[in-house]
Design a protein around this motif. Sequence first.
Motif, PDB file in Angstrom:
ATOM      1  N   ALA A  82      82.449 119.101 -28.334  1.00 56.77           N
ATOM      2  CA  ALA A  82      81.707 118.598 -27.167  1.00 56.77           C
ATOM      3  C   ALA A  82      80.908 119.718 -26.507  1.00 56.77           C
ATOM      4  CB  ALA A  82      82.685 117.981 -26.169  1.00 56.77           C
ATOM      5  N   ASP A  83      81.479 120.925 -26.489  1.00 54.29           N
ATOM      6  CA  ASP A  83      80.828 122.073 -25.857  1.00 54.29           C
ATOM      7  C   ASP A  83      79.585 122.497 -26.626  1.00 54.29           C
ATOM      8  OD1 ASP A  83      80.694 124.011 -23.821  1.00 54.29           O
ATOM      9  OD2 ASP A  83      81.683 125.507 -25.075  1.00 54.29           O
ATOM     10  N   THR A  89      79.246 118.825 -20.870  1.00 57.47           N
ATOM     11  CA  THR A  89      80.391 118.990 -21.775  1.00 57.47           C
ATOM     12  C   THR A  89      81.497 117.991 -21.495  1.00 57.47           C
ATOM     13  OG1 THR A  89      79.904 121.354 -22.014  1.00 57.47           O
ATOM     14  CG2 THR A  89      82.119 120.624 -22.604  1.00 57.47           C
ATOM     15  N   ASN A  92      80.511 114.609 -22.735  1.00 58.08           N
ATOM     16  CA  ASN A  92      80.507 114.655 -24.201  1.00 58.08           C
ATOM     17  C   ASN A  92      81.925 114.523 -24.749  1.00 58.08           C
ATOM     18  OD1 ASN A  92      77.752 115.056 -24.187  1.00 58.08           O
ATOM     19  ND2 ASN A  92      77.877 117.274 -24.500  1.00 58.08           N
ATOM     20  N   VAL A 204      87.132 121.061 -18.399  1.00 57.23           N
ATOM     21  CA  VAL A 204      86.105 122.043 -18.743  1.00 57.23           C
ATOM     22  C   VAL A 204      86.438 123.383 -18.078  1.00 57.23           C
ATOM     23  CG1 VAL A 204      83.653 122.623 -18.605  1.00 57.23           C
ATOM     24  CG2 VAL A 204      84.350 120.263 -19.046  1.00 57.23           C
ATOM     25  N   SER A 208      87.404 126.935 -19.936  1.00 58.28           N
ATOM     26  CA  SER A 208      86.381 127.964 -19.732  1.00 58.28           C
ATOM     27  C   SER A 208      86.934 129.273 -19.202  1.00 58.28           C
ATOM     28  CB  SER A 208      85.299 127.436 -18.769  1.00 58.28           C
ATOM     29  OG  SER A 208      84.674 126.291 -19.288  1.00 58.28           O
TER      30      SER A 208
END
Length: 209
Positions: A82-83, A89, A92, A204, A208
Motif C-alpha cells: 500500500a505504501d 497509504t 490504499n 501508518v 512509519s
Amino acid sequence: MARNIGAACRRCRRENLKLYLKGERCYSDKCAFERRAFGPGQHGQARFKKQSDYAIQLREKQKVKSMYGMLESQFRLTFEKADRQKGVTGENLLILLERRLDNAIFRIGYASSRNQARQMVRHNHILVNGKKVNIPSFLVSPGDVVSLKEKSRSNAVINENLEAVVRRGVPSWLELDKDNYKATVKAQPNREELTMPIQEQLIVELYSK
C-alpha cells in the motif's frame, strides 16, 4: 496455511469492539462480547487512565489484523504494498484488505465470517473467472466474476449464508446474482462503505516509526 487459532471472542473483548469473527453467533444472544463487554483476563475490568500514543497505534493495528484474520508478516507485506502505491497509504491499505478473495467471499455472503471464507477458498469451492483459485490473499479486480463450483452449490451451509446476507447487505462494489451463485466485482472497494470504526492513519504512524 498459517492462521490465528486463539479464542475469537477474546479478541473482540480485547479490542472493545465486536469484530464479527464467528459468523452467525455474533448476531445472537450467545455472543460473548454482548455478555461480557470488558477485556479478557484477570484485570479485564480494570480501567486505565491513559494509554501512550504507541499503545493506541498498536491496538488499532492489532484490531484490523484480527478483523481480517491476518498474521503480522502478512499484514506488514500488505502495508508495504500500500505504501508503494500512489495515493493515501492508509486508504490504499484498507482497499487492498477489502480486495482479498477471502474478504470478498465474506462480503458477497457465501460465508458468514472471514475465517469460514478462508476455509472455502482453501477447500476449492471458489472460482474466479471460471478458474479455481485456492489462495485467500488473491486480489480481486473490477470485472472479475467470483462464483461457486457446481458441486458446492448444494452445500447447506453456503445456502443458509446466502439467505442471511440480507441482514448484512452486499457493498456497492460487488453485485450478487444469488440465483446463479456468482458475483461480479463492479469497481474498487469504497472507503466510505467500511462502517467499522477504523483509524487507518494510526497504523501508518505506527509503521512509519
